[in-house]
Design a protein around this motif. Sequence first.
Motif, PDB file in Angstrom:
ATOM      1  N   GLY A  96       1.772  -6.074   5.345  1.00 31.49           N
ATOM      2  CA  GLY A  96       0.759  -6.740   4.521  1.00 31.49           C
ATOM      3  C   GLY A  96      -0.644  -6.302   4.922  1.00 31.49           C
ATOM      4  O   GLY A  96      -0.900  -5.111   5.113  1.00 31.49           O
ATOM      5  N   PHE A 106       3.132   1.313  -2.076  1.00 32.90           N
ATOM      6  CA  PHE A 106       3.033   2.009  -0.781  1.00 32.90           C
ATOM      7  C   PHE A 106       4.024   3.175  -0.724  1.00 32.90           C
ATOM      8  O   PHE A 106       3.642   4.322  -0.491  1.00 32.90           O
ATOM      9  CB  PHE A 106       3.305   1.015   0.374  1.00 32.90           C
ATOM     10  N   THR A 138      -2.455  -5.290  -4.670  1.00 34.67           N
ATOM     11  CA  THR A 138      -2.529  -6.750  -4.461  1.00 34.67           C
ATOM     12  C   THR A 138      -3.746  -7.390  -5.141  1.00 34.67           C
ATOM     13  O   THR A 138      -3.840  -8.603  -5.213  1.00 34.67           O
ATOM     14  CB  THR A 138      -2.610  -7.122  -2.957  1.00 34.67           C
ATOM     15  N   ALA A 181      -2.703  -1.850  -0.940  1.00 36.91           N
ATOM     16  CA  ALA A 181      -3.801  -2.829  -0.937  1.00 36.91           C
ATOM     17  C   ALA A 181      -4.372  -3.012  -2.340  1.00 36.91           C
ATOM     18  O   ALA A 181      -4.587  -4.150  -2.803  1.00 36.91           O
ATOM     19  CB  ALA A 181      -4.895  -2.378   0.029  1.00 36.91           C
TER      20      ALA A 181
END
Length: 314
Positions: free
Chosen positions: A226, A258, A297, A294
């Motif tokens: 995370g 990712f 999100t 990232a």
Amino acid sequence: MNKVYCIGELLIDFVAEKQGSDLSKATNFTKKAGGAPANVACAISKLGGESFFIGCVGKDPFGTFLLTILEEHGVDISMAQRSSTFTTLAFVSLAEDGERDFVFSRGADKELQYNSEYRNKFKGNILHLGAATALLGGSLEDAYKHYFFDALSQGAFICFDPNFRGDLWKGKENLFIEKCLPYIEKSDLCKFSMEEAQLLSGKEDLNEACDFLHNVGAKVITITLGGDGTLLSTSKSKKNIPSIKVSPVDTTGAGDAFIGCLLQQISALADFKTIFNDESILTNMVLMANKAGAITTTNYGAIESLPNLNQLQH
Ligand code: ATP
């Protein structure tokens, strides 16, 4: 540019509209395309790679919707299949912090049939195996195994992501581990979450977990953490690769973004062995893949939030 074949499930995510309510309270849902291997295929093509999806959806409007989305994102769907069983559905709710809760209604994804005409497609290419539903049985599991052995026999680059879903394997965790280990044994690259690495190795400590999983056979291991980035482990070293600072609203698809970004970069290499021999190239690839995770999100949904090349380079 080498091809990346992504095998596994493609399904509808019905996402609860009101963030912060669990599934027992949610009333309205938005229809989204989902399924980790399909997300990975989209992540790759969105970044300019050549990806194929191998999986099965129903001959119903949901199946049409899903395949159209993959096509719109540049994924080759010529190896995808359709069956008369309804398209697999997942109901998802998001808590305040962006974490999610899942319920699955399994349908057509389990009915993928192995096609021996594809046997020779993998040479010099990449096979990415996502295991959320593939190890639960059905002809999908047989097809999955066959393509895995085809790819191995042709010296393809193999990537494995167990995509453990607790509600699918409740009380059968040992069977899940047993089914995953042969894939880990032969994989060039494995992508785990922290929980998956701990479950599959039986070790709390992530360094020990990596050692165990390397001993099983995994060559390169990435453990996504995370906001804390990624633990990258090879036979030579273990290091934490930081992510960028973002304000997350929905973590769905971050892991897929990712691994998709990492595979897209690997697919562009003239020789896959580079990632085993050159730690600095691999480290830079993981830094970029962290950024892709990232960015994902910061928006709602999985496929919609995957970054393009322009977003990654700024
Ligand atoms: P999934 O939930 O899709 O299975 P995962 O749990 O494997 O995913 P995460 O660890 O949530 O994946 O995210 C993958 C990568 O995305 C992380 O390794 C990290 O680099 C980046 N990332 C995820 N969340 C954040 C965050 N809050 N801030 C910065 N980067 C993040």
